[in-house]
Motif scaffolding. Structure first.
Motif, PDB file in Angstrom:
ATOM      1  N   ALA A   6      -0.080   4.187   4.985  1.00 13.39           N
ATOM      2  CA  ALA A   6      -0.384   5.619   4.846  1.00 13.39           C
ATOM      3  C   ALA A   6      -1.838   5.916   5.204  1.00 13.39           C
ATOM      4  N   LEU A   7      -2.710   4.904   5.102  1.00 13.32           N
ATOM      5  CA  LEU A   7      -4.112   5.088   5.455  1.00 13.32           C
ATOM      6  C   LEU A   7      -4.323   5.237   6.952  1.00 13.32           C
ATOM      7  N   ALA A   8      -3.277   4.918   7.740  1.00 13.63           N
ATOM      8  CA  ALA A   8      -3.398   4.940   9.204  1.00 13.63           C
ATOM      9  C   ALA A   8      -2.907   6.242   9.820  1.00 13.63           C
ATOM     10  N   ALA A   9      -2.785   7.290   9.022  1.00 10.59           N
ATOM     11  CA  ALA A   9      -2.209   8.548   9.506  1.00 10.59           C
ATOM     12  C   ALA A   9      -2.953   9.125  10.701  1.00 10.59           C
ATOM     13  N   GLU A  10      -4.259   8.907  10.784  1.00 13.69           N
ATOM     14  CA  GLU A  10      -5.058   9.478  11.868  1.00 13.69           C
ATOM     15  C   GLU A  10      -5.273   8.505  13.026  1.00 13.69           C
TER      16      GLU A  10
END
Length: 305
Positions: free
Chosen positions: A193-197
């Motif tokens: 989820a931390l890789a959304a960007e």
């Protein structure tokens, strides 16, 4: 009704065109058209209707196709049983596999299989999971080596093993600093989820490796920014090593490929369903032959976990 009639009608259904079906059956289009007209006259009902999407089965046609599939499956099961009753070990095993799975599994399994059944010819068809499923669905393969999930309606499967997925990225990606350890695991963990960007490098949508990646992203609530799509896991890892984006891959693939620069690999928590299941798939209504069952058992013995 003859076996040939079933084969002709199923081919028309699959191809949605008399000309394409005739080409696949190695007969002329007029001959196939005469056959269909004669069959519909005998049955006193129309089996297909012409639409903009090609030949589409009527309700009666759908029932005929269902009956044809069942009849072909029963006929093949009987042939296999008869062969075994006569104690003959000659024949053919039609096996489907993706190129990658085949390169790992077949060298190991074929050694013991051919020692046990030296007169059984193994006919190997390589293709994508989608292609293999269609062949299984049409009873054109005895079994296939592939990964779940299945889309095929007329298939059964036996699980062999599960393989974790990892998220892969360049060593200097800032996300690597957010990884954490868990006892007993070879790699650190990272929350996707931390890789959304982040930019993503993914396989093409029809590939099973992409479908698993999409499942992970869906659980993470991410609509990915896709920078590149490639059919090659090795290419995806090479792109990721050059910091062109991040990607997902099965853990077992890590030692198989050389990449230009060192990559960082991270496990994902179980809630993301970051794994795929290797299985042996077969037509649901066909009794596997003894050689086919032996092949399945050897695959489980050598690769099951």
């Amino acid at each position: 009704m003859e076996y040939r009639d079933f084969e002709y009608v199923l081919t028309i259904y699959q191809e949605k065109s008399l000309s394409k079906a005739a080409e696949k059956l190695y007969i002329t289009q007029p001959a196939l058209s005469i056959f269909l007209t004669r069959l519909e006259t005998q049955l006193q009902t129309q089996l297909f209707e012409r639409t903009k999407r090609g030949l589409v089965p009527t309700y009666a046609g759908q029932k005929y196709i269902e009956f044809a599939r069942q009849s072909i499956a029963l006929a093949r099961s009987f042939d296999q049983e008869l062969c075994e009753i006569q104690a003959e070990r000659k024949g053919i095993l039609r096996l489907g596999t993706s190129p990658h799975i085949g390169s790992i599994v077949l060298p190991e399994v074929l050694f013991s299989f051919q020692n046990r059944y030296p007169n059984i010819h193994l006919a190997i068809t390589e293709g994508t999971s989608l292609t293999l499923e269609k062949l299984i669905d049409n009873n054109e393969l005895d079994m296939a080596l592939m990964h779940l999930p299945l889309l095929c309606e007329h298939a059964g499967y036996t699980r062999v093993s599960d393989d974790r997925y990892v998220i892969a990225m360049a060593k200097d990606n800032p996300l690597t600093r957010k990884a954490y350890s868990k006892p007993g695991f070879a790699h650190l963990f990272l929350d996707p989820a931390l890789a959304a960007e982040q930019q993503f490098i993914l396989a093409h949508p029809q590939q099973r490796v992409r479908q698993i990646s999409d499942r992970i992203l869906r659980h993470a609530g991410i609509v990915p920014k896709i920078r590149l799509e490639t059919s090659s896991v090795q290419s995806a890892l090479c792109f990721a090593s050059n910091d062109l984006g991040i990607t997902f891959a099965p853990e077992s693939y890590i030692p198989l490929f050389n990449v230009q620069k060192e990559l960082a690999y991270f496990y994902l928590e179980d809630k993301y369903e970051a794994f795929w299941t290797f299985c042996v798939v077969y037509p649901q209504n066909v009794t596997p032959s003894t050689p086919a069952r032996f092949f399945l058992q050897e695959t489980q013995r050598l690769f099951g976990r």
